[in-house]
Design an enzyme around this catalytic site. Sequence first.
Site, mmCIF file in Angstrom:
data_model
loop_
_atom_site.group_PDB
_atom_site.id
_atom_site.type_symbol
_atom_site.label_atom_id
_atom_site.label_comp_id
_atom_site.label_asym_id
_atom_site.label_seq_id
_atom_site.Cartn_x
_atom_site.Cartn_y
_atom_site.Cartn_z
ATOM 1 N N LYS A 1 -12.511 -1.058 6.749
ATOM 2 C CA LYS A 1 -11.798 -2.069 7.527
ATOM 3 C C LYS A 1 -12.167 -1.965 9.005
ATOM 4 O O LYS A 1 -12.802 -2.841 9.536
ATOM 5 C CB LYS A 1 -10.295 -1.936 7.306
ATOM 6 C CG LYS A 1 -9.916 -2.600 5.982
ATOM 7 C CD LYS A 1 -8.811 -1.942 5.261
ATOM 8 C CE LYS A 1 -8.648 -2.596 3.889
ATOM 9 N NZ LYS A 1 -7.914 -1.753 2.961
ATOM 10 N N TRP B 1 0.831 -1.219 0.000
ATOM 11 C CA TRP B 1 0.000 0.000 0.000
ATOM 12 C C TRP B 1 0.856 1.256 0.000
ATOM 13 O O TRP B 1 0.551 2.223 -0.694
ATOM 14 C CB TRP B 1 -0.986 0.006 1.172
ATOM 15 C CG TRP B 1 -2.107 -0.979 1.005
ATOM 16 C CD1 TRP B 1 -2.395 -2.034 1.813
ATOM 17 C CD2 TRP B 1 -3.088 -1.022 -0.051
ATOM 18 N NE1 TRP B 1 -3.487 -2.724 1.328
ATOM 19 C CE2 TRP B 1 -3.933 -2.128 0.204
ATOM 20 C CE3 TRP B 1 -3.336 -0.228 -1.182
ATOM 21 C CZ2 TRP B 1 -5.004 -2.464 -0.636
ATOM 22 C CZ3 TRP B 1 -4.402 -0.570 -2.012
ATOM 23 C CH2 TRP B 1 -5.213 -1.663 -1.746
ATOM 24 N N ASP C 1 -1.339 6.612 6.565
ATOM 25 C CA ASP C 1 -2.453 5.836 6.026
ATOM 26 C C ASP C 1 -2.807 4.814 7.105
ATOM 27 O O ASP C 1 -2.088 3.839 7.305
ATOM 28 C CB ASP C 1 -2.024 5.143 4.724
ATOM 29 C CG ASP C 1 -3.095 4.180 4.199
ATOM 30 O OD1 ASP C 1 -4.164 4.063 4.819
ATOM 31 O OD2 ASP C 1 -2.841 3.552 3.138
#
Length: 364
Positions: A200, A106, A176
């Site tokens: 999530k 990511w 993030d």
Amino acid sequence: MSPTTARVYNFSSGPAVMPVPVLEQIQRDLVTLPGVGMSILEVSHRSKVFEDVIEQAEADIRALANIPANYKVLFLQGGASLQFSMVPLNILTAGTTADYIVTGSWTDKAAKEARRVGSVNVAATTEGDKFCRIPSQGELTLTANAAYVHITSNNTIEGTQWHTLPDVGAVPLVSDASSDLFCRPIDIARYGLIYAGAQKNLGPSGATLVIIREDLLARSTKSLHTMLNYAVHAENASLYNTPPCFAIYTLGLVMRWLRDRGGLVEVGTVNQRKAGKLYAELDRTGYWRPTARTQDRSLMNVTFRLATEGLESKFVKESTSAGFDGLKGHRSVGGMRASIYNAFPEEGVDALVEFMREFERKNG
Ligand SMILES: *Cc1c(COP(=O)(O)O)cnc(C)c1O
């Protein structure tokens, strides 16, 4: 069977398990919000009803994470992936460099988008170790006066997590936190900007939470496309255009559920206990092969392998039949992954440990 008892244990990495009381409240209030005569899916985003919903969601987030007054809370769209672009477009000012600490796929993607905007320095990468660890402070090559330093606080795919933040001096730290925001107490003042896709650990997909220190809003230039401009969203309290009303409503209910459970200290204790039980089983005999370095293990995504890919597919298949959904690891890394976000019940972890013991007994 009632709808609740028919639920499987959902280990999906995202969209992921939601708190059952939240689902039940949505179900109860769906056709008419109490006293409103319409559902949340039907009310105008300019109505007093929705204004109350979004203000309450923000108030609960602020209370939960003790967010200082000089931070804005924004509800945006486009997922964490759009933040990969919005962050550099807004705060990577011309003539400066952004530092990225690359700890997984990511962050790699985030850095790729930033390079389209300006100068990027990879301050460290653990790719050489297959992203099984978080780099130490001594490994970081930070740029003096960088525009910001970007980290991925929890590496959803690789199963590692920053347990001690890097020291970046006065440079704004951007995180993030898509897969671990609010999994434990967080000191917001350590950050310039935090972002997280909601699906999530916060709620359903469709909303993206951005927490940004006010002084950084001055970096958003007028020439930016309006919808990509943090300052515009901040000035309009996330209502510049139609927001994802249902996702924000649901995220708000999840925040209220977290508060009702005692807040982030209590939630963090439970998450430690859940992850601790699973890692203890993974370490018990040497049969299982946890992939993350011990001190960097994630509380949210527990990644592990078995001796052969044949055994791994057997485990995935048999666990699925036994009511454990989503244990297959990300296609890019293989193996297994148990995502155990805030809403994942502790009895599901106990049941998985039981299942793993039985699997080892039969296939050891
Ligand atoms: C899932 C995830 C993303 C991508 O999120 P989208 O909302 O699908 O764009 C980004 N970063 C991390 C750490 C993630 O876990």
